[in-house]
Design a protein around this motif. Sequence first.
Motif, PDB file in Angstrom:
ATOM      1  N   PRO A   1       0.793  -1.223   0.000  1.00 60.06           N
ATOM      2  CA  PRO A   1       0.000   0.000   0.000  1.00 60.06           C
ATOM      3  C   PRO A   1       0.828   1.278   0.000  1.00 60.06           C
ATOM      4  O   PRO A   1       0.326   2.335  -0.395  1.00 60.06           O
TER       5      PRO A   1
ATOM      6  N   GLU B   1       1.265   2.304  -3.538  1.00 62.83           N
ATOM      7  CA  GLU B   1       0.033   2.911  -4.051  1.00 62.83           C
ATOM      8  C   GLU B   1      -0.155   4.321  -3.497  1.00 62.83           C
ATOM      9  O   GLU B   1      -0.565   5.240  -4.214  1.00 62.83           O
ATOM     10  N   GLU B   2       0.173   4.507  -2.227  1.00 65.79           N
ATOM     11  CA  GLU B   2       0.030   5.827  -1.607  1.00 65.79           C
ATOM     12  C   GLU B   2       0.905   6.872  -2.300  1.00 65.79           C
ATOM     13  O   GLU B   2       0.472   8.000  -2.555  1.00 65.79           O
TER      14      GLU B   2
ATOM     15  N   GLU C   1       2.203   6.448  -5.309  1.00 67.01           N
ATOM     16  CA  GLU C   1       2.054   6.278  -6.751  1.00 67.01           C
ATOM     17  C   GLU C   1       3.407   6.130  -7.437  1.00 67.01           C
ATOM     18  O   GLU C   1       3.716   6.771  -8.437  1.00 67.01           O
TER      19      GLU C   1
ATOM     20  N   SER D   1      -2.869  -6.499  -3.684  1.00 65.87           N
ATOM     21  CA  SER D   1      -1.799  -5.761  -4.339  1.00 65.87           C
ATOM     22  C   SER D   1      -2.404  -4.596  -5.124  1.00 65.87           C
ATOM     23  O   SER D   1      -3.586  -4.274  -4.997  1.00 65.87           O
ATOM     24  N   ASN D   2      -1.586  -3.953  -5.960  1.00 64.73           N
ATOM     25  CA  ASN D   2      -2.084  -2.805  -6.716  1.00 64.73           C
ATOM     26  C   ASN D   2      -1.246  -2.626  -7.979  1.00 64.73           C
ATOM     27  O   ASN D   2      -0.230  -3.307  -8.167  1.00 64.73           O
ATOM     28  N   ARG D   3      -1.658  -1.728  -8.836  1.00 62.67           N
ATOM     29  CA  ARG D   3      -1.080  -1.588 -10.171  1.00 62.67           C
ATOM     30  C   ARG D   3       0.338  -1.038 -10.174  1.00 62.67           C
ATOM     31  O   ARG D   3       1.016  -1.049 -11.211  1.00 62.67           O
ATOM     32  N   TYR D   4       0.838  -0.581  -9.032  1.00 63.71           N
ATOM     33  CA  TYR D   4       2.206  -0.053  -8.959  1.00 63.71           C
ATOM     34  C   TYR D   4       3.220  -1.153  -8.635  1.00 63.71           C
ATOM     35  O   TYR D   4       4.423  -0.893  -8.638  1.00 63.71           O
TER      36      TYR D   4
ATOM     37  N   THR E   1       5.458   7.811 -13.729  1.00 69.91           N
ATOM     38  CA  THR E   1       5.039   6.485 -13.272  1.00 69.91           C
ATOM     39  C   THR E   1       4.110   5.806 -14.269  1.00 69.91           C
ATOM     40  O   THR E   1       4.269   4.614 -14.573  1.00 69.91           O
TER      41      THR E   1
ATOM     42  N   ASN F   1      -5.533  -6.549 -13.333  1.00 69.64           N
ATOM     43  CA  ASN F   1      -5.166  -5.146 -13.500  1.00 69.64           C
ATOM     44  C   ASN F   1      -6.198  -4.362 -14.298  1.00 69.64           C
ATOM     45  O   ASN F   1      -6.180  -3.129 -14.325  1.00 69.64           O
TER      46      ASN F   1
END
Length: 400
Positions: free
Chosen positions: A114, A117-118, A120, A138-141, A331, A398
């Motif tokens: 996270p 993500e925070e 970016e 998870s996340n896209r980063y 990014t 994603n």
Amino acid sequence: MNTLKRFVAPLVLGLGLATGAAAQDPIKIALIHGLSGSSFEAFSKQAQTGFEMGIEYATDGTNEINGRPVELIIKDTQFKPDVARAVLAEAYGDDEVLLAVGATSSGVTVGMLPIAEEYEKILIVEPAVADSLTGPDSNRYVFKTSRNSSMDMQAQALALQPDETLHVATLAEDYAFGRDGITAFKSALEGTGAEVVTEEYVPQGTTDFTAYAERMFNALKDLDGRKVILIYIAGGGDAPGKIQAMDPSRYGIEISMGGHILPVLPTYKRFPGMEGAVYYYYEAFDNDINKWLVDEHMKRFDTPPDFFTAGGMSAALAVAKALKEAPDYETETLISTMEGMSWETPKGTMTFRPEDHQALQDMLHFKIRVDEGVDWAIPEKVRIIPADEMDIPLGRNNQE
């Protein structure tokens, strides 16, 4: 938190004075690994060495990409999730790194997701393994160059050549790495007729496996067919040796496990002929990058590269290719460049799957050979298991 080390190769500085490149802002990359507080420190140090060598290889020794010097900022998680989150936030915020690479323990790394993500900003996961690191939380980063538990266990299942006569008891550590691995192993057995008859999970740091072994023996001993105890433990404690000392062979039970780092492989001499699967062994992969890595590592350290060294190099080569190909370093541009990107590594071609950013990659099916002239047991190549032979479950989608 204090930055433990900053690395700028002297060659970069010297070249910059001659060409004006010193006036260019460095490309800052944070390496965030556990360097103290755990037996996994060796994994981290290998990954760091591999990453540094990967940048060197990718830049022909200049340590510059697009005329800008690469600056590596090294931070220690101390294998503590709160420390890992803090040093990653420090790297993204105070140090203004372009991206970060880490960490070593899956349990620590999950808390870092996270933060990416925070802020970016991209986090490349290496060498942590758990499937969940590219899963729903998870996340896209987040991109992952390390293999995952599904690859370990699908390759292990293929090495065991499962059929309706195979009965398996599993022993794994009780955290994301172990549980994800056994889930993946059971998934790989589906439809083969083979079965997992019992699952045992031990706390990290366990040294007494007697009760666990006895339960597995009891679950297997009266069954017909091939009987295997599969051990999936990354830490110490010598579970294979201690279980072997309890003589499972009296029940016709054999032990199977994946490969390990070179300092652990001497213990595999107790298991001649054992077959399994592993991420990397330096003699098994025939390509120019691996040849360079093996030759240079031998020259510099008088020992072959280990599999976390190869992993660190693979991560660096992914970063270098993305930075060379991206039209800018925003990014979003880097994400679009890396999704679906293929690149060459010491173990061949890897590809970031667009849907969840897991790097798909080949694995090694080995058979243990004992040579008295070699200090460790040799995981001799049976064959390379290609990435497309493994059905790796999709993690985070994603596109959603």
